[in-house]
Scaffold this motif. Structure first.
Motif, mmCIF file in Angstrom:
data_model
loop_
_atom_site.group_PDB
_atom_site.id
_atom_site.type_symbol
_atom_site.label_atom_id
_atom_site.label_comp_id
_atom_site.label_asym_id
_atom_site.label_seq_id
_atom_site.Cartn_x
_atom_site.Cartn_y
_atom_site.Cartn_z
ATOM 1 N N ALA A 253 0.580 -14.546 -9.541
ATOM 2 C CA ALA A 253 0.434 -13.142 -9.336
ATOM 3 C C ALA A 253 0.178 -12.031 -8.134
ATOM 4 O O ALA A 253 1.167 -11.585 -7.752
ATOM 5 C CB ALA A 253 -0.353 -12.599 -10.671
ATOM 6 N N ASP A 254 -0.824 -12.682 -7.805
ATOM 7 C CA ASP A 254 -1.405 -11.971 -6.294
ATOM 8 C C ASP A 254 -0.408 -12.027 -5.295
ATOM 9 O O ASP A 254 -0.162 -10.771 -4.812
ATOM 10 C CB ASP A 254 -2.800 -12.243 -6.320
ATOM 11 N N PRO A 255 0.155 -13.191 -4.835
ATOM 12 C CA PRO A 255 1.167 -13.210 -3.896
ATOM 13 C C PRO A 255 2.122 -12.367 -4.300
ATOM 14 O O PRO A 255 2.799 -11.649 -3.215
ATOM 15 C CB PRO A 255 1.200 -14.628 -3.672
ATOM 16 N N ALA A 256 2.823 -12.363 -5.394
ATOM 17 C CA ALA A 256 4.039 -11.692 -5.560
ATOM 18 C C ALA A 256 3.962 -10.292 -5.364
ATOM 19 O O ALA A 256 4.664 -9.637 -5.038
ATOM 20 C CB ALA A 256 4.446 -12.376 -7.120
ATOM 21 N N ALA A 257 2.780 -9.930 -6.075
ATOM 22 C CA ALA A 257 2.488 -8.374 -6.254
ATOM 23 C C ALA A 257 2.207 -7.707 -4.842
ATOM 24 O O ALA A 257 2.802 -6.682 -4.436
ATOM 25 C CB ALA A 257 1.373 -8.145 -7.278
ATOM 26 N N ALA A 258 1.598 -8.471 -4.121
ATOM 27 C CA ALA A 258 1.162 -8.006 -2.724
ATOM 28 C C ALA A 258 2.144 -8.029 -1.692
ATOM 29 O O ALA A 258 2.600 -7.098 -1.079
ATOM 30 C CB ALA A 258 -0.096 -8.936 -2.235
ATOM 31 N N MET A 259 3.028 -9.172 -1.895
ATOM 32 C CA MET A 259 4.016 -9.204 -0.690
ATOM 33 C C MET A 259 5.132 -8.314 -1.270
ATOM 34 O O MET A 259 6.087 -8.085 -0.370
ATOM 35 C CB MET A 259 4.419 -10.593 -0.698
ATOM 36 N N GLY A 260 5.348 -7.977 -2.586
ATOM 37 C CA GLY A 260 6.358 -7.145 -3.206
ATOM 38 C C GLY A 260 6.352 -5.645 -2.396
ATOM 39 O O GLY A 260 7.114 -5.140 -1.758
ATOM 40 N N ALA A 261 5.031 -5.558 -2.341
ATOM 41 C CA ALA A 261 4.672 -4.126 -1.927
ATOM 42 C C ALA A 261 4.678 -4.300 -0.414
ATOM 43 O O ALA A 261 5.130 -3.428 0.226
ATOM 44 C CB ALA A 261 3.105 -3.748 -2.266
ATOM 45 N N TYR A 262 4.065 -5.126 0.335
ATOM 46 C CA TYR A 262 4.109 -5.324 1.696
ATOM 47 C C TYR A 262 5.777 -5.447 2.126
ATOM 48 O O TYR A 262 6.072 -4.739 3.340
ATOM 49 C CB TYR A 262 3.384 -6.864 2.067
ATOM 50 N N ASN A 263 6.728 -6.157 1.833
ATOM 51 C CA ASN A 263 7.876 -6.083 2.180
ATOM 52 C C ASN A 263 8.481 -4.815 2.213
ATOM 53 O O ASN A 263 9.410 -4.586 3.046
ATOM 54 C CB ASN A 263 8.666 -7.201 1.352
ATOM 55 N N ALA A 264 8.069 -3.793 1.197
ATOM 56 C CA ALA A 264 8.480 -2.656 1.226
ATOM 57 C C ALA A 264 8.027 -1.784 2.275
ATOM 58 O O ALA A 264 8.909 -1.174 3.254
ATOM 59 C CB ALA A 264 8.387 -1.781 -0.149
ATOM 60 N N VAL A 265 6.801 -1.593 2.328
ATOM 61 C CA VAL A 265 6.285 -0.742 3.191
ATOM 62 C C VAL A 265 6.285 -1.357 4.853
ATOM 63 O O VAL A 265 6.117 -0.480 5.906
ATOM 64 C CB VAL A 265 4.550 -0.814 3.081
ATOM 65 N N PHE A 266 6.602 -2.681 4.930
ATOM 66 C CA PHE A 266 6.692 -2.749 6.378
ATOM 67 C C PHE A 266 8.130 -2.290 7.021
ATOM 68 O O PHE A 266 8.545 -2.091 8.072
ATOM 69 C CB PHE A 266 6.813 -4.479 6.781
ATOM 70 N N GLU A 267 8.850 -1.961 6.049
ATOM 71 C CA GLU A 267 10.134 -1.086 6.320
ATOM 72 C C GLU A 267 9.853 0.526 6.244
ATOM 73 O O GLU A 267 10.788 0.994 6.232
ATOM 74 C CB GLU A 267 11.081 -1.624 5.595
ATOM 75 N N GLY A 268 8.602 0.666 6.190
ATOM 76 C CA GLY A 268 8.388 2.158 6.060
ATOM 77 C C GLY A 268 8.594 2.928 4.686
ATOM 78 O O GLY A 268 8.815 4.037 4.787
#
Length: 408
Positions: A253-268
């Motif tokens: 759960a935690d990597p999927a949820a965190a990286m899902g958000a991260y991949n979006a915000v790294f693109e602004g």
């Protein structure tokens, strides 16, 4: 925030006061995480421009016992009646195997109840509207629970709201990792039968609304590796190690949820939870199951509560049991033993809104180390606890049936 979010799964028809209370709880949990607040996360999804709704998903089977021991031991421990659930079901999905006697008098697994419902929602109902709570439970479990089973008294209307929370949490919900409840003597897991004989809603302290908000907020930061004047994307290992939460990287759960958000915000992009906020069964590979070389009847797979619940298995009037059902895994056909093989085929997760791409201001990046050494999950501290649990399991007779499964 008014009534921004409806109730999880739109599963219940509640009046405006209860929906307002639910939104107050969401807001309070968000405010408790103020150190993680970010310009890239919006609790009010209406503040996200050009939003696209998407799901963040992961598999629902417990990952920790598998990387600490093996998949086979993970199955045995996770299927170990309520003990396995309370110890290991920490991927925002919990299940309960129900046993019945067959014609020969043998106790066999009959059905599995699977839930992703958030504890906080149910505690809110218990505190604010005991009658509504009891009627909803009846609609799910098929019987009207007694007040004694829910609160330990004959009339909860005589209790203060604080007393209702303490008593309901003790018997049905557990303390959810809440310090104030723990200090009042509420145990980590419920002591009553309503949510131990059944999987009514999630009780593992890591499966809460607070944890869901935390892990998405955690990921909603543009972590970056600085190379010259440029900022490069960071890996999961780099992010979790930089924040000293390596153990979270070893779950589904935690990597999927965190990286899902991260991949979006790294693109602004801005991110936020879609309405209604909750944990949902996003997919289920039903086709891997068969009975007598035929697909399972749809009556054996009952989905409800807005994709927050599944009851899997034949009815009581059918002379069929879970271990008569075949599941095809990795090219092999095996008989079902319990819920583990079922949740292996389930993906769960929340719905989120993701905004349009934009330039990330340089000052908004959070620079972290370039170290990318793999995280060794099998050396995590949790493995010591799982080793102890496995020894207890073996000492119990290495037989899940001996742990007094539900038979009613």
């Amino acid at each position: 925030m008014a009534n921004l979010f409806q109730v999880p799964g739109n599963a219940d028809k509640l009046g405006s006061p209860l929906v307002k209370k639910w939104n107050e709880i969401i807001l309070q949990e968000y405010q408790n995480l103020n150190s993680l607040h970010s310009d890239f996360f919006k609790l009010d999804y209406q503040e996200i421009a050009n939003p696209t709704k998407t799901a963040i998903t992961w598999f629902a089977d417990p990952a920790e016992p598998a990387f600490c021991k093996s998949s086979d031991i993970a199955k045995k421990l996770s299927n170990w009646d309520v003990r396995g659930r309370h110890e290991l079901h920490n991927e925002y999905c919990e299940y309960r195997t129900i046993y019945k006697m067959d014609k020969t008098g043998k106790l066999r697994p009959k059905r599995v109840q699977i839930t992703t419902e958030l504890r906080e929602y149910w505690v809110m109902l218990a505190v604010e509207s005991p009658s509504k709570l009891r009627n909803i439970i009846k609609s799910i479990l098929g019987f009207l629970p007694s007040w004694q089973d829910l609160y330990g008294v004959d009339n909860p209307s005589n209790l203060s709201k604080e007393e209702r929370e303490i008593r309901f949490s003790t018997l049905v919900a557990g303390n959810g990792g809440k310090k104030v409840l723990n200090e009042k003597g509420v145990p980590s897991q419920p002591t009553g039968k309503i949510n131990t004989d059944n999987a009514l809603f999630m009780t593992h302290p890591i499966n809460g609304l607070d944890d869901l908000l935390y892990i998405v907020l955690f990921g909603a930061t543009p972590y970056a590796i600085k190379q010259g004047s440029n900022f490069q994307k960071a890996s999961k290992e780099q992010i979790f190690r930089a924040e000293k939460v390596e153990h979270l990287a070893c779950r589904h759960a935690d990597p999927a949820a965190a990286m899902g958000a991260y991949n979006a915000v790294f693109e602004g992009r801005k991110v936020g939870f879609a309405d209604p906020i909750g944990m949902y069964i996003q997919s289920f590979s039903e086709g891997v199951f068969s009975y007598n070389d035929q697909p399972l009847p749809q009556s054996w797979i009952k989905k409800s509560r807005g994709n927050q619940r599944i009851e899997f298995g034949p009815s009581d009037i059918e002379d069929v049991y879970l271990d008569d059902i075949i599941v095809s895994i990795g090219g092999s056909d095996v008989n079902l033993t319990g819920g583990f093989e079922i949740v292996q085929q389930i993906e769960v997760g929340p719905f989120v809104f993701v905004g349009g791409k934009s330039e990330v201001p340089v000052e908004k990046y959070k620079e972290i180390s370039e170290s990318n050494t793999p995280i060794k999950c099998n050396e995590a501290a949790v493995c010591q606890r799982i080793e102890t649990l496995y020894k207890e399991y073996l000492n119990s007779g290495n037989d899940a049936v001996k742990s007094k499964p539900r038979t009613i």
